[in-house]
Design a protein around this motif. Structure first.
Motif: not given
Length: 153
Positions: A98-102, A131-138
């Motif tokens: 959920v945080i990654a989607i945010g 956004g996907q790169i940031v979410a994947i890393g997180f």
């Protein structure tokens, strides 16, 4: 024969590459489950069973993909870690997602509302690519740090 610093660095790099690759493969399979399930529910045979309800269809698709990626990451990407409480792991896994989607939505919102960019290219670069790169890393960091820890809490 003693292990040298170079040997240790190569071993760490190889391990990181193997785990990172497994993580990306699991994520790719999750993406296929998400997209496939959504399209079956909405567009199967022209108009699928949830054709007029795309948001519930997307929720079902995301839940299916989340379950697939949870088990893939638990048993493959982070299979080297001791097993913890499965309910705790899954609950934290959902919160992390959920945080990654945010985070992904924040990249799109920044582009749209701060930079005032609204072309299809800018949306895809900010929301999908950046956004996907940031979410994947997180996700990778958070799964290792908080989800698959082997703790019982």
């Amino acid at each position: 024969m003693p292990v040298t610093a170079a040997d240790s660095l190569v071993t760490k790099a190889t391990t990181a590459l193997r785990r990172g690759s497994a993580f990306l493969v699991v994520g790719g399979i999750g993406f296929l489950v998400d997209a496939g399930l959504y399209n079956i529910l909405v567009f199967w045979g022209g108009e699928g069973p949830l054709f007029h309800a795309p948001l519930p269809a997307k929720i079902i698709a995301i839940v299916g993909a989340t379950a697939v990626t949870y088990f893939g990451n638990k048993w493959w990407t982070f299979g080297h870690k001791p097993r913890g409480n499965a309910m705790r792991e899954f609950a934290v896994y959902v919160v992390v997602n959920v945080i990654a989607i945010g985070l992904q939505l924040s990249c799109l919102a920044f582009s749209r509302y701060v930079l005032d960019l609204s072309t299809p290219m800018s949306d895809n670069i900010s929301g999908t690519l950046v956004g996907q790169i940031v979410a994947i890393g997180f996700r990778y960091w958070a799964y290792d740090k908080f989800v698959f820890t082997g703790r019982e809490r």
